[in-house]
Design an enzyme around this catalytic site. Structure first.
Site, PDB file in Angstrom:
ATOM      1  N   HIS A   1      47.013  36.833  32.460  1.00 58.03           N
ATOM      2  CA  HIS A   1      46.922  37.980  33.368  1.00 58.03           C
ATOM      3  C   HIS A   1      48.203  38.055  34.203  1.00 58.03           C
ATOM      4  O   HIS A   1      48.660  37.031  34.733  1.00 58.03           O
ATOM      5  CB  HIS A   1      45.772  37.812  34.360  1.00 58.03           C
ATOM      6  CG  HIS A   1      44.401  37.771  33.759  1.00 58.03           C
ATOM      7  ND1 HIS A   1      43.536  38.842  33.800  1.00 58.03           N
ATOM      8  CD2 HIS A   1      43.719  36.783  33.114  1.00 58.03           C
ATOM      9  CE1 HIS A   1      42.389  38.504  33.229  1.00 58.03           C
ATOM     10  NE2 HIS A   1      42.472  37.259  32.807  1.00 58.03           N
TER      11      HIS A   1
ATOM     12  N   HIS B   1      44.930  34.707  26.806  1.00 55.23           N
ATOM     13  CA  HIS B   1      45.650  35.811  27.440  1.00 55.23           C
ATOM     14  C   HIS B   1      46.121  35.355  28.813  1.00 55.23           C
ATOM     15  O   HIS B   1      45.480  34.551  29.482  1.00 55.23           O
ATOM     16  CB  HIS B   1      44.793  37.077  27.555  1.00 55.23           C
ATOM     17  CG  HIS B   1      43.433  36.834  28.125  1.00 55.23           C
ATOM     18  ND1 HIS B   1      42.393  36.313  27.379  1.00 55.23           N
ATOM     19  CD2 HIS B   1      42.941  37.027  29.372  1.00 55.23           C
ATOM     20  CE1 HIS B   1      41.321  36.205  28.148  1.00 55.23           C
ATOM     21  NE2 HIS B   1      41.630  36.616  29.364  1.00 55.23           N
TER      22      HIS B   1
HETATM   23  P1  5GP Z   1      39.169  36.671  31.263  1.00 59.34           P
HETATM   24  O1  5GP Z   1      38.007  36.798  32.219  1.00 59.34           O
HETATM   25  O2  5GP Z   1      38.694  36.271  29.871  1.00 59.34           O
HETATM   26  O3  5GP Z   1      40.292  35.826  31.761  1.00 59.34           O
HETATM   27  O4  5GP Z   1      39.781  38.130  31.171  1.00 59.34           O
HETATM   28  C1  5GP Z   1      39.358  39.107  30.278  1.00 59.34           C
HETATM   29  C2  5GP Z   1      39.916  40.406  30.773  1.00 59.34           C
HETATM   30  O5  5GP Z   1      39.951  41.300  29.679  1.00 59.34           O
HETATM   31  C3  5GP Z   1      39.081  41.087  31.850  1.00 59.34           C
HETATM   32  O6  5GP Z   1      39.909  41.304  32.989  1.00 59.34           O
HETATM   33  C4  5GP Z   1      38.605  42.371  31.218  1.00 59.34           C
HETATM   34  O7  5GP Z   1      38.604  43.449  32.126  1.00 59.34           O
HETATM   35  C5  5GP Z   1      39.603  42.583  30.107  1.00 59.34           C
HETATM   36  N1  5GP Z   1      39.088  43.230  28.909  1.00 59.34           N
HETATM   37  C6  5GP Z   1      37.980  42.874  28.197  1.00 59.34           C
HETATM   38  N2  5GP Z   1      37.833  43.659  27.110  1.00 59.34           N
HETATM   39  C7  5GP Z   1      38.894  44.535  27.126  1.00 59.34           C
HETATM   40  C8  5GP Z   1      39.297  45.604  26.258  1.00 59.34           C
HETATM   41  O8  5GP Z   1      38.650  45.910  25.250  1.00 59.34           O
HETATM   42  N3  5GP Z   1      40.442  46.272  26.593  1.00 59.34           N
HETATM   43  C9  5GP Z   1      41.175  45.942  27.704  1.00 59.34           C
HETATM   44  N4  5GP Z   1      42.271  46.668  27.939  1.00 59.34           N
HETATM   45  N5  5GP Z   1      40.809  44.953  28.551  1.00 59.34           N
HETATM   46  C10 5GP Z   1      39.686  44.256  28.264  1.00 59.34           C
END
Ligand code: 5GP
Ligand code: ZN
Length: 138
Positions: free
Chosen positions: A103, A101
């Site tokens: 951001h 993903h």
């Molecule tokens: P990472 O730390 O893997 O780069 O980012 C994961 C992001 O996904 C985090 O900012 C977290 O808040 C978001 N996130 C995790 N689970 C969900 C979900 O079920 N729905 C949404 N909308 N965001 C999620």
């Protein structure tokens, strides 16, 4: 390919509802449920790729442009003055959901620092040696 145990596969493909900012044949962009700032968006491919190293070229060629487009739309609609594109790979890099993903994080003039680090130092010999090690592994 999808992973039936992956929550982002389910969200990207509409099996779990989300606040969707954008959707096309390859991607769904949703609002992060734990936003770093108002409008914090995640761009999710509809196929499962664990991280950027697995992302196929079709997705890779489109995702950055989409991030820029969403960032520009945030500036036009939310009043932010900038945005960060952030993409974590591996637990040590802060990745918590192992479905690629990107951001898109709006930044406001009066907002707290979000993506920062303390600059270190390195001499030119060390920089050259490190560059060579990375280059040899490409
Ligand atoms: P990472 O730390 O893997 O780069 O980012 C994961 C992001 O996904 C985090 O900012 C977290 O808040 C978001 N996130 C995790 N689970 C969900 C979900 O079920 N729905 C949404 N909308 N965001 C999620
Ligand atoms: Zn997935």
């Amino acid at each position: 390919m999808k992973d039936e145990n992956c929550i982002f596969c389910k969200i990207a493909n509409g099996e779990i509802p989300s606040a969707t900012v954008y959707e096309d044949d390859r991607f769904r962009a949703i609002l992060d449920m734990g936003p770093a700032s108002k409008g914090h968006t995640l761009i999710l491919p509809k196929e499962h790729f664990k991280d950027v190293c697995e992302l196929d070229e079709e997705y890779a060629s489109r995702v950055l442009g989409l991030g820029g487009r969403i960032g520009a739309a945030m500036k036009a609609s939310l009043g932010c003055s900038g945005f960060n594109l952030v993409q974590n790979n591996g637990a040590s890099a802060g990745q918590t959901v192992f479905h690629f993903h990107l951001h898109v994080i709006p930044r406001y003039d009066d907002g707290a620092p979000i993506v920062t680090w303390d600059p270190g130092s390195a001499d030119i010999g060390e920089l050259k040696e490190t560059a060579e090690r990375i280059h040899e592994a490409l």
